[in-house]
Scaffold this motif. Sequence first.
Motif, PDB file in Angstrom:
ATOM      1  N   ARG A  15      41.366  39.735 -28.493  1.00  0.00           N
ATOM      2  CA  ARG A  15      42.248  40.810 -28.043  1.00  0.00           C
ATOM      3  C   ARG A  15      43.717  40.409 -28.226  1.00  0.00           C
ATOM      4  O   ARG A  15      44.559  41.226 -28.597  1.00  0.00           O
ATOM      5  N   ASN A  16      44.016  39.141 -27.988  1.00  0.00           N
ATOM      6  CA  ASN A  16      45.390  38.664 -28.159  1.00  0.00           C
ATOM      7  C   ASN A  16      45.822  38.634 -29.622  1.00  0.00           C
ATOM      8  O   ASN A  16      47.015  38.580 -29.916  1.00  0.00           O
ATOM      9  N   MET A  17      44.879  38.648 -30.543  1.00  0.00           N
ATOM     10  CA  MET A  17      45.186  38.613 -31.974  1.00  0.00           C
ATOM     11  C   MET A  17      45.465  40.006 -32.544  1.00  0.00           C
ATOM     12  O   MET A  17      46.055  40.128 -33.617  1.00  0.00           O
ATOM     13  N   VAL A  18      45.042  41.044 -31.831  1.00  0.00           N
ATOM     14  CA  VAL A  18      45.154  42.410 -32.344  1.00  0.00           C
ATOM     15  C   VAL A  18      46.588  42.785 -32.714  1.00  0.00           C
ATOM     16  O   VAL A  18      46.816  43.343 -33.802  1.00  0.00           O
ATOM     17  N   PRO A  19      47.604  42.516 -31.886  1.00  0.00           N
ATOM     18  CA  PRO A  19      48.974  42.889 -32.294  1.00  0.00           C
ATOM     19  C   PRO A  19      49.409  42.248 -33.615  1.00  0.00           C
ATOM     20  O   PRO A  19      50.053  42.904 -34.443  1.00  0.00           O
ATOM     21  N   ALA A  20      49.038  40.988 -33.831  1.00  0.00           N
ATOM     22  CA  ALA A  20      49.389  40.326 -35.097  1.00  0.00           C
ATOM     23  C   ALA A  20      48.663  40.981 -36.265  1.00  0.00           C
ATOM     24  O   ALA A  20      49.236  41.144 -37.354  1.00  0.00           O
ATOM     25  N   MET A  21      47.411  41.367 -36.052  1.00  0.00           N
ATOM     26  CA  MET A  21      46.645  42.037 -37.105  1.00  0.00           C
ATOM     27  C   MET A  21      47.250  43.396 -37.434  1.00  0.00           C
ATOM     28  O   MET A  21      47.416  43.745 -38.611  1.00  0.00           O
ATOM     29  N   ILE A  22      47.596  44.146 -36.397  1.00  0.00           N
ATOM     30  CA  ILE A  22      48.214  45.466 -36.602  1.00  0.00           C
ATOM     31  C   ILE A  22      49.535  45.320 -37.343  1.00  0.00           C
ATOM     32  O   ILE A  22      49.811  46.059 -38.294  1.00  0.00           O
ATOM     33  N   GLU A  72      47.816  36.475 -44.343  1.00  0.00           N
ATOM     34  CA  GLU A  72      48.863  36.772 -43.359  1.00  0.00           C
ATOM     35  C   GLU A  72      48.283  36.772 -41.947  1.00  0.00           C
ATOM     36  O   GLU A  72      48.865  36.188 -41.023  1.00  0.00           O
ATOM     37  N   VAL A  73      47.128  37.410 -41.770  1.00  0.00           N
ATOM     38  CA  VAL A  73      46.493  37.460 -40.450  1.00  0.00           C
ATOM     39  C   VAL A  73      46.106  36.052 -39.992  1.00  0.00           C
ATOM     40  O   VAL A  73      46.341  35.671 -38.842  1.00  0.00           O
ATOM     41  N   ILE A  74      45.531  35.262 -40.887  1.00  0.00           N
ATOM     42  CA  ILE A  74      45.162  33.886 -40.542  1.00  0.00           C
ATOM     43  C   ILE A  74      46.408  33.090 -40.167  1.00  0.00           C
ATOM     44  O   ILE A  74      46.411  32.357 -39.175  1.00  0.00           O
ATOM     45  N   SER A  75      47.464  33.235 -40.949  1.00  0.00           N
ATOM     46  CA  SER A  75      48.711  32.508 -40.669  1.00  0.00           C
ATOM     47  C   SER A  75      49.268  32.850 -39.298  1.00  0.00           C
ATOM     48  O   SER A  75      49.657  31.976 -38.533  1.00  0.00           O
ATOM     49  N   LYS A  76      49.308  34.147 -38.981  1.00  0.00           N
ATOM     50  CA  LYS A  76      49.873  34.582 -37.704  1.00  0.00           C
ATOM     51  C   LYS A  76      48.990  34.194 -36.521  1.00  0.00           C
ATOM     52  O   LYS A  76      49.493  33.717 -35.508  1.00  0.00           O
TER      53      LYS A  76
END
Length: 162
Positions: free
Chosen positions: A84-91, A121-125
Amino acid sequence: MVFSPSLRLGSNFLYWIGPQAQLVVTEPELIKEVLNNKDGNYPKIDIEGFAKKLLGDGLSSSKGEKWANMRKVANHAFHAESLRNMVPAMISSVEMMLEKWREHEGNEIEVFEEFRVLTSEVISKTAFGSSYLEGKNIFDMLMKLTVLVSRNVHKIKFPGIR
């Protein structure tokens, strides 16, 4: 991906790599059974040569107690709260990609490359707290290494001859 009963992915099929049979499973219920593998009915293949050098002895290729210990360490990253904490970075990453696509409206886009960059990019963030551009050199080297391994994975090797 959410699987629905109406989703048809193709038939299961068998292929051979030398003397070793490989089963490709496409039915969601069978995939769940294989991934659960509580009784050890679906052993991992032994990775050798260049693929072993690329993957090392990590979670995807280790077995037994070593795999269980590595899985415990990695498990926290896949809890609902962590995801859930990763969702903003994915968006944010998807929005950046879509904005870039808007600039190319009417022109062709190399979608494979775009999704490769999006994944990076998602993995990096999410894993490293940086951007793809900051780690681009590492991702480029990994891509080159993957190409080298894939070119050599099916070469016939004879004992005693390199």
